[in-house]
Design an enzyme around this catalytic site. Structure first.
Site, PDB file in Angstrom:
ATOM      1  N   ASP A  61      -6.981   4.267  -4.458  1.00  0.00           N
ATOM      2  CA  ASP A  61      -7.581   4.179  -3.226  1.00  0.00           C
ATOM      3  C   ASP A  61      -8.281   5.492  -3.004  1.00  0.00           C
ATOM      4  OD1 ASP A  61      -7.824   2.000  -0.763  1.00  0.00           O
ATOM      5  OD2 ASP A  61      -7.460   4.130   0.194  1.00  0.00           O
ATOM      6  N   LYS A 115       0.810  -1.225  -0.020  1.00  0.00           N
ATOM      7  CA  LYS A 115      -0.092   0.005   0.113  1.00  0.00           C
ATOM      8  C   LYS A 115       0.802   1.172  -0.109  1.00  0.00           C
ATOM      9  CE  LYS A 115      -4.448   0.962   0.119  1.00  0.00           C
ATOM     10  NZ  LYS A 115      -5.561   0.034  -0.204  1.00  0.00           N
TER      11      LYS A 115
END
Ligand code: NDP
Ligand code: 2IT
Length: 446
Positions: A166, A126
């Site tokens: 995201d 991430k």
């Protein structure tokens, strides 16, 4: 067992003192995995859980860029490369002022289990930045993305690490990031997913997380002989995941009565239909306005600074952000008759909220299972890029449905507590863990 969990967590807390979101995510996993490890000593011997909780690598970098006034701005960029046991690191980029190492480590940690659950060969990662795209011109967003990629490019590749979107990173940002990578490397490959269809993006990727969470909820409801059709649904957020949750709910005949953003929530008792959803997409994706405008346009109520959890519903989809639903909200939902909660966001429910759902024995699914459709279709985008082909909408959608069905089956297999109750958190954690753990054992201490 509680002593073993505490001993494990004490060590993790000592090493990650100032990272509350990361500790929360590890705690949740430890509660299901430590009892499992006690029955499977090989995982204990190889210290798999301890190793999974330590990122393989964290890259932090400076992102300087010039705003429209010609002033220098400086943001911080990150990429957490958490685990590559079963494939290249894979996971989104988040651009939001709240972004810090704790949040990205929790997201990367969750991603390891989620990606494993999809059955596709993807490790977990991430990244992101504390850059806030809100109120910025397209030119500023482009400048920021170019500077961000000017450092990130050296750490990613189709076979190394493949970021995606995201919060705050959608098609626009992915386009700018891809363009800069291509310019620097002189290479047109699948180094990001969530690209536009014209340059290698997969059909259904924009829809995948929202559609997937609805497919998952339908599977959950089926275990109790129920359908989503005719149910009243509460959704939080109004971004990518929320929009396509609403779209699929409309398609299956459920009535969505709320949406929100960081300003507050709207309550539309008549339900959001296709034309109202088209308005929301234009409002949020093109004009980048506030959800409050919906209430004015369609003459319904707007509750400033509030979350939608007190609205009576059968099914809830928390689709905005972490820790947006606490124990008090959970109790209100249960008392109002809500009997199914499927997380579209990552960790939107606090640990105490989940305990409320579990003790009420309602259907509750953690994001790593129920929102895995997004990264699953990212995995399918990677396959299409490698093969240099593109599949039809129907082909991708049916694969997505199949993957959500298979994840649900895995949760039931490893999470069934008795004939009437499935602990989806336990099921998701154990199912996601086994593949990664076995791969780590096979690969030695690397
Ligand atoms: P978007 O940026 O498209 O939308 C985010 C939405 O959440 C906006 O409505 C935003 O409101 C709201 N929001 C964000 N932060 C806060 C906050 N602190 N308080 C209240 N509201 C907030 O993001 P996505 O829809 O892509 O992501 C939503 C969630 O889903 C995240 O948890 C993400 O990690 C998760 N997720 C996303 C996937 C994807 O494919 N995109 C896949 C799997 C999970 P505002 O505009 O006012 O900030
Ligand atoms: O949380 C997530 O799964 C995502 N933001 C999607 C990640 C991806 O690589 O598509």
């Amino acid at each position: 067992m509680d002593v073993l969990i505490k001993e494990f967590m004490d060590k993790i807390i000592t090493r990650n003192q100032h990272e509350p979101e990361f500790l929360q995510a590890v705690q949740e996993v430890a509660e299901s995995i430590i009892p499992f490890i006690e029955d499977h000593p090989k995982y204990k011997e190889h210290k798999i859980l301890e190793r999974i909780a330590e990122p393989e690598r964290i890259i932090t970098f400076r992102v300087p860029w010039l705003n429209d006034q010609g002033e220098v701005e400086i943001n911080r960029g990150f990429r957490v490369q958490m685990n590559s046991a079963i494939g290249p690191y894979k996971g989104g980029l988040r651009f939001h002022p709240s972004v810090n190492q704790s949040i990205l480590k929790f997201l990367a940690f969750e991603q390891v289990f989620k990606n494993s659950l999809t059955g596709l060969p993807m490790g977990g990662g991430k990244g992101g930045s504390d850059f806030d795209p809100k109120g910025r011109s397209n030119n500023e967003v482009m400048k920021f993305c170019q500077s961000f990629m000017t450092e990130l490019y050296r750490h990613i590749h189709a076979d190394i690490d493949v970021p995606a979107g995201d919060i705050g990173v959608g098609a626009r940002e992915i386009g700018y990031l891809f363009g800069q990578y291509k310019r620097i490397q002189g290479e047109f490959t699948g180094i990001l997913t969530g690209k536009a269809a014209e340059f290698g993006g997969s059909l259904i990727r924009p829809e995948a997380t929202g559609y997937g969470v609805v497919y998952f909820a339908e599977e959950m409801l089926k275990t109790r002989g129920e359908l989503l059709e005719g149910k009243t649904v509460v959704v939080s957020g109004s971004g990518n995941v929320a929009q396509y949750t609403v779209e699929k709910c409309i398609q299956v005949g459920a009535k969505v009565v709320t949406l929100s953003d960081s300003g507050g929530f709207i309550y539309d008792p008549k339900g959001i239909d296709e034309s109202k959803l088209a308005y929301i997409k234009e409002l949020k994706n093109v004009r980048r306005g506030r959800i409050e405008e919906y209430a004015k346009k369609f003459d319904c109520e707007y509750f400033e600074g509030e979350k939608p959890w007190r609205v009576k519903c059968d099914v809830a989809f928390p689709d905005a952000t972490q820790n947006e639903l606490d124990a008090k909200d959970a109790l209100t939902l249960v008392q109002n008759g809500c009997f199914c909660v499927a997380e579209g966001a990552n960790m939107p429910c606090t640990l105490d909220a989940v305990r409320v759902f579990d003790s009420a024995r309602i259907l509750y699914a953690p994001g790593k299972a129920s929102n895995a459709g997004g990264v699953a279709v990212s995995g399918l985008e990677m396959s299409q890029n490698s093969l240099r082909i593109s599949w039809s909408r129907d082909e991708v959608d049916s694969r997505l449905k199949q993957i959500m069905h298979q994840i649900h089956g895995a949760c039931v297999k490893n999470g069934r507590l008795d004939k009437d109750f499935v602990d989806y958190t336990k099921g998701a954690n154990i199912s996601g863990f086994i593949k990664v753990a076995d791969a780590m054992i096979a690969q030695g201490y690397v």
